[in-house]
Design an enzyme around this catalytic site. Structure first.
Site, PDB file in Angstrom:
ATOM      1  CB  SER A  90      -0.882  -0.035   1.256  1.00  0.00           C
ATOM      2  OG  SER A  90      -1.991   0.797   1.094  1.00  0.00           O
ATOM      3  N   PRO A  91       0.371   2.352  -0.582  1.00  0.00           N
ATOM      4  CG  PRO A  91      -1.078   3.990  -1.361  1.00  0.00           C
ATOM      5  CD  PRO A  91      -0.892   2.505  -1.290  1.00  0.00           C
TER       6      PRO A  91
ATOM      7  CD  GLN B 150      -1.193   7.491  -3.089  1.00  0.00           C
ATOM      8  OE1 GLN B 150      -0.423   7.883  -2.226  1.00  0.00           O
ATOM      9  NE2 GLN B 150      -2.292   6.821  -2.818  1.00  0.00           N
TER      10      GLN B 150
ATOM     11  CE1 TYR C 293      -2.903  14.530   3.188  1.00  0.00           C
ATOM     12  CE2 TYR C 293      -3.480  12.365   2.336  1.00  0.00           C
ATOM     13  CZ  TYR C 293      -2.844  13.152   3.278  1.00  0.00           C
ATOM     14  OH  TYR C 293      -2.170  12.588   4.327  1.00  0.00           O
TER      15      TYR C 293
ATOM     16  NE  ARG D 194      -5.279   4.181  -1.044  1.00  0.00           N
ATOM     17  CZ  ARG D 194      -4.650   3.632  -0.004  1.00  0.00           C
ATOM     18  NH1 ARG D 194      -4.171   4.375   0.960  1.00  0.00           N
ATOM     19  NH2 ARG D 194      -4.470   2.336   0.086  1.00  0.00           N
TER      20      ARG D 194
HETATM   21  C1  LIG Z   1       3.254   5.332   7.683  1.00  0.00           C
HETATM   22  C2  LIG Z   1       2.086   5.366   6.767  1.00  0.00           C
HETATM   23  C3  LIG Z   1       2.082   6.233   5.689  1.00  0.00           C
HETATM   24  C4  LIG Z   1       0.991   6.276   4.795  1.00  0.00           C
HETATM   25  N1  LIG Z   1       1.049   7.077   3.687  1.00  0.00           N
HETATM   26  C5  LIG Z   1       0.096   6.995   2.744  1.00  0.00           C
HETATM   27  C6  LIG Z   1       0.236   7.635   1.504  1.00  0.00           C
HETATM   28  O1  LIG Z   1       1.242   8.256   1.219  1.00  0.00           O
HETATM   29  N2  LIG Z   1      -0.777   7.538   0.612  1.00  0.00           N
HETATM   30  C7  LIG Z   1      -1.905   6.835   0.892  1.00  0.00           C
HETATM   31  O2  LIG Z   1      -2.808   6.783   0.056  1.00  0.00           O
HETATM   32  N3  LIG Z   1      -2.040   6.178   2.038  1.00  0.00           N
HETATM   33  C8  LIG Z   1      -1.067   6.229   2.965  1.00  0.00           C
HETATM   34  N4  LIG Z   1      -1.174   5.494   4.118  1.00  0.00           N
HETATM   35  C9  LIG Z   1      -2.352   4.614   4.295  1.00  0.00           C
HETATM   36  C10 LIG Z   1      -2.002   3.196   3.846  1.00  0.00           C
HETATM   37  O3  LIG Z   1      -1.786   3.120   2.454  1.00  0.00           O
HETATM   38  C11 LIG Z   1      -3.118   2.220   4.206  1.00  0.00           C
HETATM   39  O4  LIG Z   1      -4.279   2.590   3.515  1.00  0.00           O
HETATM   40  C12 LIG Z   1      -3.385   2.193   5.697  1.00  0.00           C
HETATM   41  O5  LIG Z   1      -2.178   2.100   6.427  1.00  0.00           O
HETATM   42  C13 LIG Z   1      -4.284   1.013   6.079  1.00  0.00           C
HETATM   43  O6  LIG Z   1      -3.701  -0.193   5.699  1.00  0.00           O
HETATM   44  P1  LIG Z   1      -2.927  -1.161   6.757  1.00  0.00           P
HETATM   45  O7  LIG Z   1      -3.885  -1.461   7.845  1.00  0.00           O
HETATM   46  O8  LIG Z   1      -2.564  -2.349   5.939  1.00  0.00           O
HETATM   47  O9  LIG Z   1      -1.726  -0.406   7.254  1.00  0.00           O
HETATM   48  C14 LIG Z   1      -0.109   5.461   5.020  1.00  0.00           C
HETATM   49  C15 LIG Z   1      -0.114   4.620   6.127  1.00  0.00           C
HETATM   50  C16 LIG Z   1       0.959   4.530   6.984  1.00  0.00           C
HETATM   51  C17 LIG Z   1       0.937   3.566   8.134  1.00  0.00           C
END
Ligand SMILES: Cc1cc2nc3c(=O)[nH]c(=O)nc-3n(C[C@H](O)[C@H](O)[C@H](O)COP(=O)(O)O)c2cc1C
Ligand SMILES: Cc1cc2nc3c(=O)[nH]c(=O)nc-3n(C[C@H](O)[C@H](O)[C@H](O)COP(=O)(O)OP(=O)(O)OC[C@H]3O[C@@H](n4cnc5c(N)ncnc54)[C@H](O)[C@@H]3O)c2cc1C
Length: 782
Positions: A411-412, A489, A570, A618
């Site tokens: 994931s991003p 992204q 955003y 997204r």
């Molecule tokens: C440290 C961190 C940075 C993140 N940065 C982004 C980002 O740059 N772009 C985005 O769309 N989501 C971002 N997210 C959200 C994640 O892509 C993801 O949707 C979210 O962590 C939930 O998934 P998970 O439970 O597998 O961590 C970020 C999450 C974390 C933990």
């Protein structure tokens, strides 16, 4: 001690039994407005685990109840002329009337007095009671009388249902999904004693109307159901007993205790019949109350212990019931699914049952699920094995001309470690190791389209040559050393820009070195955040151009795919959500207006991005806040982007406003992906608290998403995918430098998995149905 119990249903009677056992001297009276054997309903159902509890708390009633039980192990799903059976479920059914008579008898034996035909309308008559138990059922008069105190929330669900019975014998918990000229009908049916089964019929409100059920009486509607399900009923009739069609009320009470009064059973909270837990919940409430009364110094303390100790368990069951009822309410989403995938969806609808769990219990069923999945993949032009199909996670996917070799995605995730937007060595190692770790697709963190588009000073960007060169190095590394594809992204922070690094204060405004922010409307994120400037048309053109320029640079870097970030509050998300868009021009107001600018940006990028490469968007599929985006809006958003040429909708949620109230849990955002995918008919990627390959397979096999992204799990485990591949014995690419490690883990995993499964099978007690079958099995001939 004097205890008054209002209501002689399962909750009231079982509470009376347990409290009387505990305090033989207590004067306990149950007041029931009906006659002793004057009960509605047909059968009740308990799981083996619930029966274990009954055995522990009152062996005599347990023995009597279980003597009367019908046992079954299988769940059978009938759909479009097919039937799929899955064993190992361990359920028992019994007549509600018999259950109540047994509980009444046991209560009397212990010295409880039960006053039938006694309708209580004022608790003042129990002024001398130490404890008043309000077990007066779903329409609780006393809950409603003290509505301001108990604060019940009653969510009347949209589907119609009716409870009937039949003489039709059944050897499985049976779900029948029946298409009719009016729409879909569902039967939930199970046997509860010899020659008697419970039948709950369910349909949506429109089908109910079209079928003319509104104008029919109980008998006539039973006749209509008998016509619809006649092919299955085999000439057996349907029985009625207060079998009116109604809407299920999901009840949640804010408080369960008032002074010395306590709510028990349906009066305090309900759980949808599709998980068969109403009577279980009622009786387990009684157990919790009795436990609390046994250990607390006084009634007050006991009631507090009961409420605090029990609430989480009840809410967990209610959450599972909610997920299940939503599945049934939206069954039309899955109506064109392959029947085995449909059956897999029925089995796994409420999270407790998963792909791995079913593999242990019903390997042939899962093999059929895998084969059906592989066939779908083959129909998209992949030469995948149908004899020994790989698990869904390891099936390839094609988006435009891009092929990903498996469905696990990084994931991003912002790393907040760039210098002036330039990704450095940390990023090379970070993305490189995750690509080598086997994920089919890697997303970059939100990469910003301009200096002022950044969230924080540590965000990566793609607006100059230096950044482009740094990203090219990363993309080249990924392509040279792994089979992973990499998606860029692109985003603009909007009103959440000029904030601190994550570990210094997420979304908090920078104290120094900030920059001006823009948004759909001049609304700050925190009250003390910078007030963003409302974008005018000139700003919109500038930002759109910045997105297009970054997309062109992305193509020059060699990225395989492009994602437009329209989530998490955003800039583009701030246009979509009504909570952040207060505009009065053509970019505000209706959803179509709010989508206008994000779609314009998307279309401009799509035109610049090579036609053979895919693009995703997204979205936040809900704002988790009153007045914000809902799942239904998300479907409309996805449709609009789908029409504009999006190939994948990346379904996230929230982060729009700071006072949102997300409901977290395992896979908590997946229902939104399910809704978007199967209503808007677009490919989706889901994300959010998905932590195991088992969950990934469950989601994919049930058709809830096409790709599954994992964020945080990948932060600590770059090799999540290759390790999962070893577990499932699926082929996966690996750079030659690491082959010895791959060979070892693949070799060991076969043994480890066998040991694990043996342990699980050995450790699992036999279900009551299995024990009964063994006891009645004829001895083998000598
Ligand atoms: C440290 C961190 C940075 C993140 N940065 C982004 C980002 O740059 N772009 C985005 O769309 N989501 C971002 N997210 C959200 C994640 O892509 C993801 O949707 C979210 O962590 C939930 O998934 P998970 O439970 O597998 O961590 C970020 C999450 C974390 C933990
Ligand atoms: C029509 C209907 C059919 C159902 N059929 C089934 C079924 O077949 N299988 C199944 O598993 N579940 C069935 N249920 C659900 C299941 O009955 C409940 O989840 C479960 O019984 C909850 O137990 P309880 O003790 O909290 O409430 P209830 O079983 O509803 O018991 C409450 C009792 O309180 C009495 N009462 C209410 N107000 C007063 C008053 N003021 N004074 C005195 N007495 C009062 C009522 O007469 C009732 O006997 C059915 C529910 C309904 C409404």
């Amino acid at each position: 001690m004097k205890i008054a119990i209002i209501g002689g249903g399962p909750a009231g009677l079982y509470a009376a039994i347990l409290l009387k056992k505990q305090r033989p001297q207590a004067e306990i009276t149950v007041y029931e407005r009906n006659r002793a054997d004057d009960t509605f309903g047909f059968g009740v159902v308990f799981s083996d685990a619930t029966l274990d509890n009954f055995e522990k708390y009152d062996p005599p009633s347990y023995r009597r109840i279980t003597q009367e039980f019908a046992y079954w192990d299988d769940i059978a799903v009938h759909f479009r002329g097919t039937v799929h059976r899955v064993g190992g479920n361990g359920f028992c059914g019994c007549s509600r009337r018999t259950l109540l008579l047994i509980l009444q008898e046991r209560a009397r034996e212990l010295g409880v007095s039960i006053l039938f035909e006694t309708d209580i309308d004022d608790e003042a008559q129990f002024a001398d009671a130490d404890l008043i138990v309000l077990a007066d059922g779903i329409n609780s008069r006393f809950r409603d009388k003290h509505i301001d105190h108990f604060q019940p929330q009653i969510d009347l669900r949209s589907n119609k249902f009716a409870w009937m019975g039949s003489t039709k014998p059944l050897d499985a918990f049976t779900f029948i999904f029946q298409q009719t000229e009016w729409g879909p009908f569902i039967a939930h049916a199970y046997q509860y004693e010899a020659g008697r089964s419970t039948w709950i019929f369910e349909t949506d409100a429109e089908t109910f109307q079209r079928a003319g059920l509104d104008g029919l009486n109980e008998q006539q509607s039973a006749d209509r159901m008998a016509e619809i399900f006649g092919w299955f009923l085999d000439g057996h009739s349907l029985l009625i007993n207060r079998s009116m069609w109604r809407n299920f009320p999901m009840i949640r009470s804010q408080r369960w205790v008032k002074d010395n009064m306590v709510l028990l059973g349906d009066a305090k909270a309900t759980a949808h019949f599709s998980i068969g837990s109403g009577t279980k919940l009622a009786m387990e409430d009684a157990i919790a109350l009795a436990d609390a009364m046994a250990h607390a110094p006084n009634v007050d303390a006991a009631l507090q212990t009961y409420e605090h100790g029990r609430r989480e368990e009840v809410e967990k069951i209610q959450h599972a019931a909610d997920v299940s009822l939503v599945w049934f309410e939206h069954v039309d989403r899955f109506w064109d699914f392959d029947p085995v995938q449909f059956a897999f969806g029925v089995m796994t609808r409420a999270k407790a049952i998963t792909y791995d769990n079913l593999t242990l219990r019903a390997p042939e069923f899962v093999r059929e699920v895998d084969t059906a999945f592989a066939k779908q993949v083959r129909s998209k032009g992949f030469d995948v094995d149908l004899d020994k199909p790989a698990a869904p996670m390891f099936q390839p996917l094609k988006l435009r001309e891009m092929k990903v070799s498996n469905r696990a995605v990084v994931s991003p995730m912002c790393m907040y470690s760039a210098k002036e937007g330039v990704p450095g060595d940390f990023h090379l190692v970070h993305y490189g190791s995750r690509a080598i770790g086997g994920a089919g697709l890697i997303f970059t963190e939100m990469t910003c389209v301009g200096r002022d588009a950044r969230i924080t000073p540590g965000c990566t960007g793609l607006w100059n040559d230096e950044q482009q060169a740094a990203w090219t190095r990363i993309v080249d590394f990924v392509h040279a050393n792994s089979a992973a594809k990499i998606c860029l992204q692109l985003g603009h922070a909007g009103r959440k820009g000029a904030t601190k690094l994550m570990w210094e204060g997420m979304d908090r405004p920078l104290e120094q070195g900030g920059w001006d922010t823009i948004s759909a409307s001049p609304l700050p994120y925190f009250p003390d955040s910078q007030v963003p400037r409302e974008m005018d048309r000139a700003a919109m053109d500038r930002v759109k151009q910045a997105f297009v320029a970054a997309a062109l640079r992305g193509e020059a870097c060699g990225f395989d795919m492009l994602e437009l970030h329209c989530a998490h509050g955003y800039l583009l998300a701030s246009f979509i959500s009504p909570l952040t868009n207060a505009r009065t021009d053509e970019y505000g107001g209706t959803l179509a207006n709010r989508l206008r600018y994000p779609l314009e940006v998307f279309e401009a990028m799509r035109a610049a991005w090579p036609a053979h490469k895919p693009m995703s968007v997204r979205i936040s599929a809900t704002d988790w806040a009153a007045g914000g985006i809902t799942g239904d809006d998300a479907v409309a958003v996805a449709r609009a982007f789908g029409e504009a040429g999006v190939d994948l909708v990346d379904v996230s949620t929230g982060q729009t406003v700071r006072d949102a109230q997300p409901i977290y849990g395992r896979m908590f955002q997946t229902p939104f992906s399910d809704q978007v995918r199967n209503e808007a008919r677009v490919a989706t990627m889901c994300v959010g608290n998905i932590t195991t390959a088992d969950q990934v397979n469950t989601i994919l096999a049930a058709g809830r998403a096409d790709l599954v992204a994992l964020g945080r799990p990948h932060l600590v485990d770059p090799s999540f995918t290759i390790r999962s591949a070893a577990w499932y014995g699926a082929d996966i690419a690996c750079p030659p430098q690491y082959l010895p490690g791959k060979e070892q883990i693949f070799r060991n995993s076969v043994r480890d998995r066998q040991d694990f499964e043996d342990l699980k099978i050995k450790g699992k007690p036999k279900t009551r149905a299995e024990l009964k079958a063994e006891a009645t099995k004829p001895l083998a001939a000598e």
